[in-house]
Motif scaffolding. Structure first.
Motif, mmCIF file in Angstrom:
data_model
loop_
_atom_site.group_PDB
_atom_site.id
_atom_site.type_symbol
_atom_site.label_atom_id
_atom_site.label_comp_id
_atom_site.label_asym_id
_atom_site.label_seq_id
_atom_site.Cartn_x
_atom_site.Cartn_y
_atom_site.Cartn_z
ATOM 1 N N VAL A 41 16.325 -34.594 -6.879
ATOM 2 C CA VAL A 41 15.816 -33.557 -5.982
ATOM 3 C C VAL A 41 14.839 -34.159 -4.983
ATOM 4 N N ARG A 42 14.482 -33.350 -4.014
ATOM 5 C CA ARG A 42 13.514 -33.738 -2.974
ATOM 6 C C ARG A 42 12.243 -32.919 -3.198
ATOM 7 N N VAL A 43 11.136 -33.603 -3.254
ATOM 8 C CA VAL A 43 9.850 -32.944 -3.535
ATOM 9 C C VAL A 43 8.990 -32.952 -2.274
ATOM 10 N N ILE A 44 8.425 -31.784 -1.938
ATOM 11 C CA ILE A 44 7.483 -31.663 -0.822
ATOM 12 C C ILE A 44 6.105 -31.406 -1.423
ATOM 13 N N ARG A 45 5.184 -32.351 -1.193
ATOM 14 C CA ARG A 45 3.846 -32.235 -1.787
ATOM 15 C C ARG A 45 2.790 -32.205 -0.687
ATOM 16 N N ILE A 46 1.922 -31.207 -0.756
ATOM 17 C CA ILE A 46 0.829 -31.065 0.201
ATOM 18 C C ILE A 46 -0.473 -31.214 -0.576
ATOM 19 N N ASN A 64 8.252 -31.858 -14.657
ATOM 20 C CA ASN A 64 7.277 -32.166 -15.710
ATOM 21 C C ASN A 64 6.150 -33.091 -15.262
ATOM 22 N N GLN A 65 6.451 -34.006 -14.348
ATOM 23 C CA GLN A 65 5.425 -34.952 -13.918
ATOM 24 C C GLN A 65 4.725 -34.494 -12.643
ATOM 25 N N TYR A 66 5.522 -34.092 -11.639
ATOM 26 C CA TYR A 66 4.930 -33.618 -10.395
ATOM 27 C C TYR A 66 4.530 -32.143 -10.455
ATOM 28 N N HIS A 67 5.020 -31.438 -11.481
ATOM 29 C CA HIS A 67 4.761 -29.996 -11.642
ATOM 30 C C HIS A 67 5.210 -29.216 -10.401
ATOM 31 N N ALA A 68 6.365 -29.592 -9.901
ATOM 32 C CA ALA A 68 6.900 -28.936 -8.708
ATOM 33 C C ALA A 68 7.443 -27.560 -9.046
ATOM 34 N N MET A 69 7.283 -26.633 -8.119
ATOM 35 C CA MET A 69 7.814 -25.274 -8.277
ATOM 36 C C MET A 69 9.296 -25.280 -7.945
ATOM 37 N N ALA A 70 10.108 -24.777 -8.874
ATOM 38 C CA ALA A 70 11.538 -24.564 -8.611
ATOM 39 C C ALA A 70 11.698 -23.130 -8.147
ATOM 40 N N LEU A 71 12.391 -22.926 -7.054
ATOM 41 C CA LEU A 71 12.403 -21.616 -6.422
ATOM 42 C C LEU A 71 13.527 -20.724 -6.910
ATOM 43 N N PHE A 72 13.245 -19.427 -6.886
ATOM 44 C CA PHE A 72 14.149 -18.385 -7.368
ATOM 45 C C PHE A 72 15.506 -18.467 -6.673
ATOM 46 N N GLY A 73 16.593 -18.486 -7.473
ATOM 47 C CA GLY A 73 17.944 -18.388 -6.920
ATOM 48 C C GLY A 73 18.497 -19.680 -6.343
ATOM 49 N N GLU A 74 17.723 -20.777 -6.389
ATOM 50 C CA GLU A 74 18.210 -22.033 -5.845
ATOM 51 C C GLU A 74 18.893 -22.865 -6.931
ATOM 52 N N LYS A 75 19.900 -23.628 -6.523
ATOM 53 C CA LYS A 75 20.557 -24.558 -7.433
ATOM 54 C C LYS A 75 20.075 -25.967 -7.098
ATOM 55 N N GLU A 105 6.549 -28.404 -4.241
ATOM 56 C CA GLU A 105 7.765 -27.620 -4.433
ATOM 57 C C GLU A 105 8.993 -28.509 -4.279
ATOM 58 N N LEU A 106 10.075 -28.094 -4.939
ATOM 59 C CA LEU A 106 11.383 -28.689 -4.694
ATOM 60 C C LEU A 106 11.925 -28.059 -3.416
ATOM 61 N N CYS A 107 12.321 -28.881 -2.452
ATOM 62 C CA CYS A 107 12.751 -28.296 -1.176
ATOM 63 C C CYS A 107 13.591 -29.291 -0.398
ATOM 64 N N GLY A 108 14.673 -28.800 0.192
ATOM 65 C CA GLY A 108 15.531 -29.635 1.024
ATOM 66 C C GLY A 108 15.338 -29.366 2.495
ATOM 67 N N GLY A 109 14.322 -28.581 2.855
ATOM 68 C CA GLY A 109 14.131 -28.189 4.245
ATOM 69 C C GLY A 109 13.367 -29.204 5.075
ATOM 70 N N THR A 110 13.212 -28.887 6.360
ATOM 71 C CA THR A 110 12.477 -29.764 7.276
ATOM 72 C C THR A 110 11.038 -29.279 7.386
ATOM 73 N N HIS A 111 10.101 -30.227 7.484
ATOM 74 C CA HIS A 111 8.678 -29.898 7.456
ATOM 75 C C HIS A 111 7.894 -30.707 8.479
ATOM 76 N N THR A 112 6.700 -30.223 8.771
ATOM 77 C CA THR A 112 5.792 -30.952 9.646
ATOM 78 C C THR A 112 5.299 -32.211 8.931
ATOM 79 N N GLY A 113 4.764 -33.154 9.706
ATOM 80 C CA GLY A 113 4.235 -34.364 9.108
ATOM 81 C C GLY A 113 2.897 -34.147 8.444
#
Length: 895
Positions: free
Chosen positions: A667-672, A651-662, A678-686
Motif C-alpha cells: 500500500v501507499r502511506v501518506i503521513r503528515i 500495525n507499525q505506521y498505525h495508518a487509517m484504512a478508509l471505509f469501503g476501500e480495497k 492514512e492509506l491513500c493512492g491519491g495525489t497530495h501537496t508537498g
C-alpha cells in the motif's frame, strides 16, 4: 481439543504451506458491489479477480472471511437460535486459485487437511462427498468422481446431485461451475427423523455439510451458453462454526467455545437460569433466546465496527432488526433494562486476536447499541399501546400483527398470547403472508444486477503505467486502444467522444473519492491539440481510460503527449491533503469513534462524510477548523511512503484504512507529521502550507449516524473571504460597531434591535385596529336584526387577526345578551369568518351550521363547536354578500 481460534489459524497455516497468500477478511460492507447487501461468502472480495476486472500479484489465496446473512436474498435471521447451525454472523474459511491449480489439487488439499493426523484428523469413516450428476445440458463431473476415488474415498461414499445442490454460479451470467461437497456424519444422536440407521441424504440433521469446493470452469453468456474459461479457478468455503463443532465433538455450533462464553454472559446480563426452569418447553425457549442474543451480539458488533449504523433503510435497517430481535429475546427472559451493549465487550474479548480492529472500535460500538436500546424501549411502548387499541376493538389482522412485529418489535408469541387472553383467534396465516411479502420486497430491493465479466476491449490490455505522482506531462505515449460506444474502435474523428487507453499516462483515474484528472492530448510532432481529456477512470483494475473529445483524428498506434491541467490537479491536491487533516481533526475533537463514511475530493471543494451520533456544535467546528489550520501554518512535509506491506502500514505506521476501500498487500502511506497517517493512492501537496487555508462551510446530516462536512481551500478560501469582506462592508454601512465587536455580532445586535422595533410597532398596530373595531361597534345595536325572535348581528371588521376576532365576538355576544354574531374580515387577499352563538341558543342553532353556508360564498369552509365556529375563504369581493345572507341562513335553521 482444538479451540475455534486454533482451528482458524491451522486452516490458514495449512494453505500457506501450500503456497497460498493469507489475505485478511474484507469488510462486511461489500466494496463497490450493488448486488450484495452484506459480504456473505469468502469469494466476495475476489469477485472482480474471478470476473477478470482486477489483477493481483498472487494467484493463490486463503482467508477467514467474516460474513453476514440476514437480509435480502440471503436471509437466515428467523432461523437463528432455533436450529443448531443457523447464524447471522459467521466466518467462512476458504482457499482460492485464480487460474492456477484446479480440481486435482483442490480435492487433494481438502482431503489432506481434514483427514491427515497432522491437521484435523477427522475419521474417513465419518465423511461423505458429493459431485455434480450432469443436468440442464451440463455434463456430469466425471473428473471429480475419479479424483475422489484417487484419494481413497470408497464408491459407496460418493453421491451425486443436480443443479440445485452441486452447481454454483455467481449470477445469471458470468463464472460458474460444478461443485463438490464434503459432509460429516454426526451420528444418530443428532438425528431427529426417528430412525437410528438413516442413510446419507436424510435431512434430519445427522449429515452436516462442512466444506464446499467450487470448480469455476465455465462462463455463462447472456444466451445461457456455457463457454469454457481459459483459466479455470477454485473457490471453496468451510464454515468455521461448523468445523469447530465437528472437531470439538458437539452437535450444535452453539456448544462450541466460539459461543459458550457469549451465552454465559447473556445469561448473566438477563438473569436467565436454565437450571431453575422445570418445564422442558420453557427451558427450550430460554435456551433459544440466549442463543439469539449470543449470535446477534456478534453480528451487531462486527457490522457497526465496519461502519453500518442502525437506520430505517438498507443495511442499517437489517442491523436495527438484528439488535431489536436480540433485545426482544432479552425481554422474553425478563430483562427490561439495557443489556446488549455490554455483550459487545465479550465479543471483543473473544474475537480480538483474529480481528484486532475490535480493540479500537468497541467503545463506539457499545455506545451505538446503547442508544438503539433506549430508542427501541420507547418504540416498544408505542407498539404496546397500538396492540392494546387493536385488541380493545376486537380485531388483530395478520397484516396489523406483522406491522407491530416488524415496525415496533412486538414478539410474535406475545401477540399470540394477548389475542388468546381476549378470546380472539390469531391470524397466523395472514401474519405469515405479510412476512413473506416483506421478504420478497427485501429480495427484490437487493437483487441488483449481476456483474458481467470484463469488456473484452479492456480485459486483454496491459496495465497503464501511471506517471502522475512524479509529473503532469507524459511524452510519446502510445494509444493502445480506443473505445467508442462501449466497443473497440480504430479511430475517433473530430467531434466524436470516446475513451483512449495509453501505455503510460500522467492522468490520475478517479478513485478513493478523488475525481479523475482533466487535460489535453497533443500531437507529439506538431504540438497540436488532438483531444480534450474530460475525465479519467478505471474500466478494469490497472487500466486507465481517458475520456476524450477528439479535436483531430486520433488512431490506435498514434503517439501523443499527455498533459494534465495543472491548475485543476493542484486545486484537487490541496483539497485531498486538507481532507486528511480534516479527518484527523474530527477524530481529535469529536473522538476516535469518528470514521470516514465517504468523501469527494474535487478541485473546487471537498466533502467528507463521517460516523457521529449528533450534530457538530458550532464551537466544535471552530475548534476543528483552528486545529487543522495550525497544521497548515506549520507547513509540515507531506511524506509519501510507497510499497509498504499492509500489515506494516496498519500495525507499525498505525495508518487509517478508509471505509469501503480495497487494499492490496502493498500500500501507499501518506503521513503528515504525527498528526495524520492514512492509506491513500491519491495525489497530495508537498507540504501542508501549499493548502493555503481550510475553510469549513457547513456541517449537516446525511443519514442516521452519518454527518457531512463541506470545506474549501486555496483560491476557494480566498474567494470566500472576499465575499465575506464585501458583506462586512455592507454591515458597516448598516450598523455602527465598536472595535471589540465582530461584524457578525454587530449585525445580529442591529437585527435584534430592528426585530424588537417591528414587534413593538406590530403590537401598537394591533391595538389600534382592535380599538378601531371596538369603536365601530359602539352603536352596533342599530345593526342587530330580529329573525323569528333571535337577534342576529353580521358585521365586517377588516385586518383583524383571528385571536382579535374571537375577543370581539365575545364582547358582542355579551353586548346583545342572546343571539348570533357573525364577523368577517378581509386581509391580504384572504377572508376570515367567525360565528358566535350564545349558550342559551345552542340547542336550536349551532355555530358550525351557520358558518358553513356563509363560508361557501367566499370560497371556503370551516367548522367548530356549537357556540363558536371559524372558517377561511379566498374571495374578499364576496364578503359583504356573504355577511348580508347570514340572517337568511339563521332563518332556515330555525324550526
Amino acid at each position: 481439543m482444538l479451540t475455534g481460534s486454533q482451528i482458524r489459524r491451522r486452516f490458514l497455516d495449512f494453505f500457506i504451506q501450500k503456497g497460498h497468500r493469507e489475505v485478511h477478511s474484507s469488510s462486511l460492507v461489500p466494496h463497490n458491489d450493488p448486488t450484495l447487501l452484506f459480504t456473505n461468502a469468502g469469494m466476495n472480495q475476489f469477485k472482480d479477480v474471478f470476473l477478470g476486472l482486477e489483477k493481483r500479484d498472487y494467484n493463490r489465496a486463503a482467508t477467514s472471511q467474516k460474513c453476514v446473512r440476514a437480509g435480502g436474498k440471503h436471509n437466515d435471521l428467523e432461523n437463528v437460535g432455533f436450529t443448531n447451525r443457523h447464524h447471522t454472523f459467521f466466518e467462512m474459511l476458504g482457499n482460492f486459485s485464480f487460474g492456477d491449480y484446479f480440481k486435482k489439487d483442490a480435492i487433494a488439499y481438502a482431503w489432506e487437511l481434514i483427514t491427515s493426523p497432522q491437521w484435523f484428523a477427522i475419521s474417513k469413516d465419518k465423511l461423505y462427498v458429493t459431485i455434480f450428476n450432469g443436468e440442464g445440458g451440463v455434463p456430469r463431473d466425471a473428473e471429480a468422481y475419479d479424483l475422489w476415488l484417487a484419494q481413497g474415498v470408497d464408491k459407496s461414499r460418493i453421491f451425486e446431485a443436480g443443479l440445485k445442490d452441486n452447481f454454483w454460479q455467481m449470477g445469471d451470467t458470468g463464472p460458474c461451475g460444478p461443485c463438490s461437497e464434503i459432509h460429516y456424519d454426526v451420528g444418530p444422536v443428532a438425528s431427529d427423523c426417528g430412525h437410528q440407521d438413516c442413510a446419507f441424504g436424510c435431512e434430519c440433521g445427522r449429515y452436516v455439510e462442512i466444506w464446499n469446493l467450487v470448480f469455476m470452469q465455465f462462463d455463462r453468456d447472456p444466451s445461457g451458453k456455457l463457454n469454457p474459461l481459459p483459466k479455470p479457478s477454485i473457490d471453496t468455503g468451510m464454515g468455521l462454526e461448523r468445523i469447530t463443532a465437528v472437531l470439538q465433538g458437539v452437535i450444535s455450533n452453539y456448544e462450541t467455545d466460539l459461543f459458550v462464553p457469549l451465552i454465559k454472559r447473556a445469561a448473566e446480563l438477563t438473569g436467565a437460569d436454565l437450571q431453575k426452569e422445570t418445564r422442558k418447553e420453557a427451558q427450550a425457549k430460554s435456551a433459544a433466546s440466549l442463543r439469539v442474543i449470543a449470535d446477534h451480539s456478534r453480528a451487531a458488533t462486527f457490522l457497526i465496527s465496519d461502519g453500518v449504523l442502525p437506520s430505517n433503510e438498507g443495511r442499517g435497517y437489517v442491523l436495527r432488526k438484528i439488535i431489536r430481535r436480540a433485545i426482544t429475546h432479552g425481554r422474553l427472559l425478563g430483562q427490561t433494562k439495557p443489556f446488549l451493549h455490554e455483550m459487545v465487550f465479550t465479543v471483543r474479548d473473544l474475537m480480538q486476536d483474529a480481528y484486532p480492529e475490535l480493540k479500537d472500535t468497541v467503545a463506539n460500538v457499545s455506545k451505538t447499541v446503547r442508544i438503539e436500546e433506549t430508542r427501541f424501549a420507547n418504540t416498544l411502548e408505542i407498539g404496546l399501546s397500538k396492540l392494546e387499541t387493536l385488541l380493545s376493538d376486537g380485531r388483530l389482522s395478520g397484516d396489523e400483527a406483522f406491522k407491530l412485529y416488524d415496525t415496533f418489535g412486538m414478539p410474535l408469541d406475545f401477540m399470540q398470547d394477548a389475542a388468546r387472553d381476549r378470546g380472539l383467534v390469531f391470524d397466523q396465516a395472514g401474519f405469515e403472508a405479510a412476512m413473506e411479502a416483506q421478504r420478497t420486497r427485501a429480495r427484490a430491493s437487493w437483487k441488483g444486477a449481476a456483474r458481467q465479466t470484463a469488456n473484452p476491449a479492456y480485459q486483454q490490455l496491459p496495465k497503464s503505467e501511471f506517471e502522475g505522482y512524479r509529473q503532469t506531462r507524459s511524452e510519446n505515449s502510445e494509444v493502445l486502444a480506443i473505445i467508442k460506444d462501449g466497443r473497440g474502435a480504430q479511430e475517433l474523428k473530430p467531434g466524436e467522444e470516446g475513451e483512449v487507453i495509453l501505455d503510460h499516462t500522467p492522468f490520475y483515474a478517479e478513485s478513493g473519492g478523488q475525481v479523475g484528472d482533466r487535460g489535453t492530448l497533443y500531437s507529439d510532432e506538431l504540438n497540436a491539440v488532438v483531444a480534450e481529456v474530460t475525465g479519467t477512470y478505471y474500466p478494469v483494475q490497472g487500466v486507465r481510460a481517458q475520456q476524450v473529445i477528439a479535436k483531430q483524428p486520433i488512431r490506435v498506434g498514434n503517439k501523443v503527449d499527455a498533459v494534465v491541467d495543472t491548475s485543476i490537479r493542484q486545486a484537487t491536491m490541496r483539497n485531498h491533503t486538507a481532507t486528511h487533516l480534516l479527518h484527523a481533526g474530527l477524530r481529535e475533537i469529536l473522538g476516535k469513534h469518528v470514521k470516514q463514511a465517504g468523501s469527494l475530493v474535487a478541485p473546487n471543494h471537498l466533502r467528507f462524510d463521517f460516523s457521529h451520533f449528533t450534530a457538530v456544535e458550532d464551537q466544535e467546528l471552530q475548534d476543528i477548523e483552528d486545529l487543522i489550520n495550525k497544521e497548515v501554518l506549520r507547513n509540515q512535509r507531506v511524506e509519501v511512503i510507497e510499497n509498504v506491506p499492509i500489515d506494516t502500514a496498519i500495525n507499525q505506521y498505525h495508518a487509517m484504512a478508509l471505509f469501503g476501500e480495497k487494499y492490496g498487500d502493498k500500500v501507499r502511506v501518506i503521513r503528515i507529521g504525527d498528526f495524520s497517517t492514512e492509506l491513500c493512492g491519491g495525489t497530495h501537496t508537498g507540504a501542508t502550507g501549499e493548502i493555503g487555508l481550510i475553510k469549513i462551510l457547513k456541517e449537516g446530516s446525511v443519514s442516521s449516524g452519518v454527518r457531512r462536512v463541506e470545506a474549501i481551500t486555496g483560491e476557494g478560501s480566498l474567494q470566500h473571504f472576499r465575499k465575506d469582506h464585501q458583506l462586512e462592508n455592507v454591515v458597516a454601512g448598516l450598523a455602527a460597531r465598536e472595535a471589540s465587536v465582530s461584524p457578525a455580532e454587530a449585525l445580529k445586535l442591529e437585527l435584534d434591535k430592528k426585530d424588537a422595533e417591528i414587534k413593538r410597532l406590530a403590537r401598537e398596530l394591533d391595538q389600534a385596529r382592535m380599538k378601531q373595531a371596538s369603536s365601530s361597534t359602539a352603536n352596533i345595536s342599530e345593526n342587530v336584526k330580529d329573525v323569528n325572535g333571535v337577534k342576529v348581528l353580521a358585521h365586517r371588521v377588516d385586518n383583524l387577526e383571528r385571536s382579535q376576532m374571537r375577543t370581539l365576538v365575545d364582547q358582542l355576544r355579551d353586548k346583545i345578551g342572546s343571539g348570533v354574531v357573525v364577523l368577517g374580515s378581509a386581509s391580504n387577499g384572504n377572508v376570515s369568518l367567525i360565528v358566535g352563538v350564545t349558550k342559551d341558543l345552542t340547542s336550536r342553532i349551532q355555530a358550525g351550521k351557520v358558518i358553513a353556508p356563509v363560508a361557501q360564498k367566499v370560497g371556503g369552509k370551516g367548522g367548530g363547536r356549537p357556540d363558536l365556529a371559524e372558517a377561511g375563504g379566498k374571495d374578499p369581493s364576496a364578503l359583504d354578500e356573504a355577511l348580508g345572507g347570514a340572517c337568511d341562513v339563521v332563518r332556515d335553521l330555525l324550526p
